[in-house]
Design a protein around this motif. Structure first.
Motif, PDB file in Angstrom:
ATOM      1  N   GLU A   1       8.110 -55.440  23.583  1.00  0.00           N
ATOM      2  CA  GLU A   1       6.811 -54.980  24.048  1.00  0.00           C
ATOM      3  C   GLU A   1       5.716 -55.223  23.025  1.00  0.00           C
ATOM      4  O   GLU A   1       4.545 -55.344  23.357  1.00  0.00           O
ATOM      5  CB  GLU A   1       6.859 -53.507  24.419  1.00  0.00           C
TER       6      GLU A   1
ATOM      7  N   THR B   1       0.990 -52.597  26.449  1.00  0.00           N
ATOM      8  CA  THR B   1       1.660 -51.301  26.536  1.00  0.00           C
ATOM      9  C   THR B   1       0.725 -50.161  26.171  1.00  0.00           C
ATOM     10  O   THR B   1       0.602 -49.164  26.886  1.00  0.00           O
ATOM     11  CB  THR B   1       2.899 -51.278  25.627  1.00  0.00           C
TER      12      THR B   1
ATOM     13  N   SER C   1       1.613 -53.992  33.514  1.00  0.00           N
ATOM     14  CA  SER C   1       2.719 -54.911  33.763  1.00  0.00           C
ATOM     15  C   SER C   1       2.149 -56.220  34.281  1.00  0.00           C
ATOM     16  O   SER C   1       1.437 -56.235  35.291  1.00  0.00           O
ATOM     17  CB  SER C   1       3.687 -54.314  34.785  1.00  0.00           C
TER      18      SER C   1
END
Length: 327
Positions: free
Chosen positions: A170, A109, A76
């Motif tokens: 994402e 991700t 993140s």
């Protein structure tokens, strides 16, 4: 698709996501000129923004080689979060120099490597280090501005990372890891060893400002591409797979009519080779930076039967091109 081509494609997507002006081979995919750097600089405020700090990413390995990058996925990170991962050990990077970087892209991700320029050893040399073109707003900074901020005061072989996360998808969340592997200064005009061309080709003379003029010398053209060195430069070769070249050029029709000249515009031209006519793509390969080249391009390698206003259909084109840099 080769890994190098795939990297270009992904970097093009990144450019669209971040409105980047510089940094990334695909980020100048439509071609252009050096005015893009000037426009970017004009948009920078007097206060340099502090970029979000990228946490949890490390790099190891021999400086100047592909780093071993480690982070825990999913990662993140804010958009444009950045960090220096390895301090370089080479020469100090010089403001105004062209910086060549090897790039690797990772999915935030998945944590997986998506593409890299290290495999084919075709670095991205699109960045001109500009210590005045720095981020004024961290959220809207271009990759070029971020690179300028991170590399100013650093040395060759410095590795940095920056994240691109638009918050919408994402699949658009990436981390770019870049290593500044070399630097060079673009030529202002062709220089090197003069080469005497065959006597039956057009005769080229150069004015005081560097702009070429031409005497067609009774030349009637050729049904094959002519790529004649006039000055042989000592810089790196424009090889197969070179993404772009920085040039000054003038173009004429066989009757001596000039139809275009970067010299007249007072600025060099960044020519993305895959977007150029075939005669340029084939005719500049094998020449070196610093060279001046006479190109005679038959219609089938130019604009064919298209009428382009100043260039009538089925025209043979004659160019004199100074190759001032490559990226």
């Amino acid at each position: 698709m080769t890994s190098n081509a795939r990297t270009h494609s992904i970097l093009t997507r990144l450019a669209a996501a971040t409105a980047a002006v510089a940094l990334g081979l695909g980020m100048a995919a439509c071609g252009g000129d050096s005015s893009s750097d000037a426009s970017a600089s004009a948009s920078v405020s007097a206060t340099t923004a502090e970029l979000p700090k990228l946490e949890g990413v490390t790099a190891s390995g021999k400086l100047g080689e592909k780093p071993e990058v480690s982070f825990k996925a999913p990662l993140s990170a804010e958009n444009n979060a950045a960090a220096i991962l390895q301090e370089g050990d080479g020469d100090a990077l010089v403001n105004g120099n062209r910086i060549c970087m090897q790039l690797t892209q990772y999915g935030l991700t998945s944590g997986e490597e998506v593409a890299t320029t290290w495999t084919d050893d075709v670095p991205d040399c699109s960045l001109i280090l500009d210590e005045d073109n720095l981020p004024g707003d961290a959220s809207n900074a271009t990759l070029g501005q971020i690179a300028n901020q991170l590399l100013t005061g650093k040395k060759v072989n410095t590795t940095f990372a920056v994240t691109i996360n638009d918050g919408n998808d994402e699949d658009q969340s990436y981390m770019l890891v870049a290593t500044a592997t070399s630097q060079s200064k673009d030529y202002e005009v062709a220089q090197g060893k003069a080469v005497t061309p065959p006597s039956d080709l057009p005769k080229v003379t150069i004015g005081d400002g560097g702009k070429p003029s031409i005497d067609m010398n009774g030349y009637k053209g050729s049904d094959k591409l002519v790529s004649q060195t006039l000055i042989e430069g000592e810089g790196p070769e424009v090889a197969e797979g070179t993404y772009g070249v920085v040039v000054n050029y003038t173009g004429w029709l066989l009757d001596g009519t000039q139809f275009d000249s970067s010299w007249d515009r007072g600025q060099t031209y960044d020519a993305v080779l895959q977007n150029m006519i075939q005669g340029w793509q084939e005719g500049l390969v094998g020449h070196t930076v610093g060279s001046r080249v006479l190109l005679v391009i038959p219609p089938d390698l130019g604009y064919g039967d298209q009428d382009n206003g100043e260039i009538p259909a089925n025209s043979t084109l004659v160019f004199v091109v100074d190759i001032l840099g490559k990226y």
